[in-house]
Design an enzyme around this catalytic site. Structure first.
Site, PDB file in Angstrom:
ATOM      1  N   ASP A 159       0.830  -1.280  -0.094  1.00  0.00           N
ATOM      2  CA  ASP A 159      -0.272   0.059  -0.164  1.00  0.00           C
ATOM      3  C   ASP A 159       1.055   1.510   0.027  1.00  0.00           C
ATOM      4  OD1 ASP A 159      -2.172  -1.586   0.092  1.00  0.00           O
ATOM      5  OD2 ASP A 159      -2.280  -1.320   2.345  1.00  0.00           O
ATOM      6  N   LYS A 160       0.245   2.349  -0.598  1.00  0.00           N
ATOM      7  CA  LYS A 160       1.074   3.271  -0.729  1.00  0.00           C
ATOM      8  C   LYS A 160       1.446   4.228   0.705  1.00  0.00           C
ATOM      9  CE  LYS A 160       0.463   8.447  -1.304  1.00  0.00           C
ATOM     10  NZ  LYS A 160      -0.846   9.849  -1.381  1.00  0.00           N
TER      11      LYS A 160
END
Length: 317
Positions: free
Chosen positions: A137-138
């Site tokens: 995830d970012k």
């Protein structure tokens, strides 16, 4: 787009029927849209492409035109843990998106890899691009591997598909499990009430997470070591929240439980608020080299923002 299931389509697979109705979308694309929770039948979100349709059902498909991936090389600093002719292993910082997408057209890991690898990077179909076979995830930091050749890409994809990978994550969570180690098991699928979220639910895909308590900060918080036996979307975040130990700073799965626990002083609360992301870090990635067969194992230390929260928690308890 909307359609109604006709009598002669009774019992057909959802993805197959929709590909016949909406000729501009391939069956593969429709299968992906279904799995992403973008298809509703009579106001119910359906996430199984193999769902058997019934006459009279109203189907709605929400989609956006696909954007051709043609990322530009960019000079973006990378922390490289290992690199050879076939693959590259990096320590991804929190805040970096892995692949260009609407809203994040550049500044991604793909752009950085294109800039870093240059002419040494080959790709499937003659397109110069890194082989992204897994994602973080970012706002999750830590170890990632990308393929530089088609052979490595295919080999890594097989390892991940067969779960023949060692993956260890460190998570700072609210609360402290009573047992020093344990297993969280629960099928994960799209949340029927919010298609942007995942949830432990009947009909989801089997998911298993092993955890060990690495540090306790009283009853307020703990540092958990999590090992994945499966690799579902948001698995650790979903499982820990489901078990009652949401990841600190998680805006999606912790938002309903992010009230500061008792025992956390002002400095601890300030450190948690300053984090600005979920306190989740991919600490270890181990696998067989897809070309040489060599056993590789890489570790990335906890980033400074998570260490700052730990220092504040140490002073709290």
């Amino acid at each position: 787009m909307e359609t109604e299931i006709p009598p002669d389509a009774a019992g057909a697979r959802l993805d197959r029927h929709l590909s016949q109705v909406f000729g501009d979308l391939s069956r593969t694309r429709l299968k992906s849209l279904i799995e992403q929770g973008k298809v509703e039948i009579d106001d119910r979100t359906i996430t199984e492409p193999s769902y058997r349709v019934k006459p009279g059902e109203r189907v709605m498909v929400a989609w956006e035109p696909a954007v051709e991936a043609d990322p530009e090389p960019q000079t973006i600093p990378l922390t490289v843990l290992y690199e050879d002719a076939d693959l590259i292993v990096i320590d991804k910082p929190a805040g970096m998106v892995v692949h260009p997408a609407p809203g994040n057209p550049d500044g991604t890991l793909v752009n950085a890899l294109l800039g870093h690898c240059g002419d040494s990077l080959s790709g499937i179909g003659g397109v110069r691009r890194p082989g992204i076979v897994h994602r973080l995830d970012k706002d999750t930091s830590g170890v990632m591997v990308a393929a530089k050749t088609d052979r490595a890409h295919q080999g890594l994809a097989t390892l991940f598909a067969e779960h023949d990978i060692e993956r260890v994550y460190m998570a700072l969570v609210f609360g402290a499990p009573i047992r020093p180690r344990g297993v969280i098991e629960g099928p994960i699928g799209r949340d029927p009430k919010d298609r942007k979220r995942m949830a432990v639910r009947d009909g989801g895909k089997a998911a298993l997470t092993h955890y060990r308590v690495a540090r306790r900060f009283g009853a307020a918080a703990s540092l958990l070591e999590c090992r994945l036996e499966t690799g579902r979307t948001h698995q650790i975040r979903v499982h820990l929240a489901h078990a009652g130990y949401p990841v600190i700073g998680d805006p999606v799965y912790g938002r309903r439980r992010q009230a500061m626990p008792k025992g956390l002083d002002a400095a601890g609360q300030d450190a948690v608020r300053a984090l600005g992301r979920q306190a989740l870090h991919a600490a270890v990635l181990g696998f067989r080299h897809p070309v040489s067969g060599e056993t590789l194992r890489f570790e990335a230390p906890l980033p400074e923002d998570m260490r700052a929260v730990i220092r504040a928690l140490d002073n709290t308890v």
